[in-house]
Design an enzyme around this catalytic site. Structure first.
Site: not given
Ligand code: DAS
Length: 325
Positions: A13, A26, A92-93, A165, A283
């Site tokens: 992103t 986007y 971010t994913d 995240k 255990e």
């Molecule tokens: N588009 C997603 C990714 O590439 C989300 C992001 O970048 O925040 O992980």
């Protein structure tokens, strides 16, 4: 001493655009790294940056192949006296997984910092350029070394082992556990909350020639031994159970995993809950299980893969690696 930073761009992103400031849909990975480098200069930040485009994709498509390229590029940069530190722009994913894979396989003597954004570059209130400027500020600081790989988001820096995240859309999307942020950062200021704790540490694992198959099973109400049998039929080298609460699971599932552990397939108990420890239970010894401690399922999988690739497959050795900070 060189101040030059190498910037490895992978997309996400932070490099995404929608063609409109208000559209929600986007496309990630549209802007090249040169644009970021010139925008930083336009802000009056004089840190020399060398940009290199590794990929320009959403991070849902990033895995061991791109990790290997990053690892190779960063290893060369860490050995190059002309490079003071490395920044990686990343979606971010899966940033926390890339960060942890690199954290476990790189030495700590120079800063390595991941950065992303929650809003596309042309969105109103975009956070990308600010996060990137913060990453430049952070990676330029000598005290950023000796902490392992770091991630900068929303004026805060986190250690790779802690960061995750925690929100799908908010700009304040990242949390750290068990440590929350380890620094506050802005383009013009930086405040560390403590001294480096991993100064001059060698890489903990060599880069694996191949990543062993390790599966994550997500515990759910009504989960049965059949679900475990199904997963084991694909012959994973190890399994992570994202259990309930403190790593719990239904009795038939536990029995099936005990059989697996006793037959030589390492089983790591993590939690499907976001925060809190999965500690060893009495255990676990008899069951042959490993407790993931503060490490969530996705990262537990990476650590188990690296352990297996390095030849470790007994529960005690694996547990020791999960216990280490
Ligand atoms: N588009 C997603 C990714 O590439 C989300 C992001 O970048 O925040 O992980």
């Amino acid at each position: 001493m060189s101040r030059t930073l190498l910037v490895l761009a992978t997309g996400g992103t932070i490099a995404g655009t929608a063609g409109s400031a208000i559209r929600r849909d986007y496309r990630p990975g549209q802007i090249g790294i040169e644009q970021f480098v010139s925008q930083i200069a336009d802000l009056g930040i004089d840190t020399p940056l060398i940009g290199k485009q590794i990929a320009n994709i959403g991070s849902e498509n990033i895995g061991p192949e791109i990790w290997a390229t990053l690892h190779e590029e960063i290893s060369s940069a860490l050995a190059d006296p002309e490079i003071a530190g490395v920044i990686i722009t990343h979606g971010t994913d899966t940033a926390e997984e890339t960060a942890f894979a690199l954290d476990l396989t790189l030495p700590t003597h120079k800063p390595v910092v991941l950065v992303g954004a929650m809003r596309a570059a042309d969105a109103v209130g975009s956070d990308g350029l600010r996060n990137f400027a913060n990453a430049v500020r952070l990676a330029s600081d000598r005290d950023a070394a000796g902490r392992g790989v770091l991630m900068v988001m929303g004026d805060r820096a986190f250690a790779a082992r802690d960061v995750r995240k925690a929100h799908t859309e908010s700009v304040d999307a990242f949390r750290g556990f068990p440590r929350d942020a380890i620094a506050m950062v802005s383009p013009s200021s930086l405040e560390w909350f403590g001294a480096p704790w991993r100064a001059d540490e060698a890489a903990r694992f060599v880069w694996p020639e191949h990543w062993p198959k390790v599966d994550i099973l997500f515990a759910h109400a009504g989960m049965s031994a059949k679900d475990v049998a199904h997963a084991l039929a694909a012959e994973p080298a190890g399994v992570v159970i994202a259990g309930f609460g403190t790593g719990n699971m239904p009795d038939p599932v536990r029995s099936a995993f005990v059989d697996a552990a006793h037959s030589g397939v390492p089983v790591v108990r993590a939690s499907r809950v976001d925060e809190g420890l999965v500690d060893r239970e009495p255990e676990d010894d008899a069951n042959g299980f490993v407790a993931a401690r503060a490490i969530g399922p996705a990262k537990a999988r990476i650590l188990l893969q690296l352990l297996l690739a390095s030849g470790a497959n007994d529960a005690a050795t694996i547990q020791a690696a999960f216990d280490r900070r």
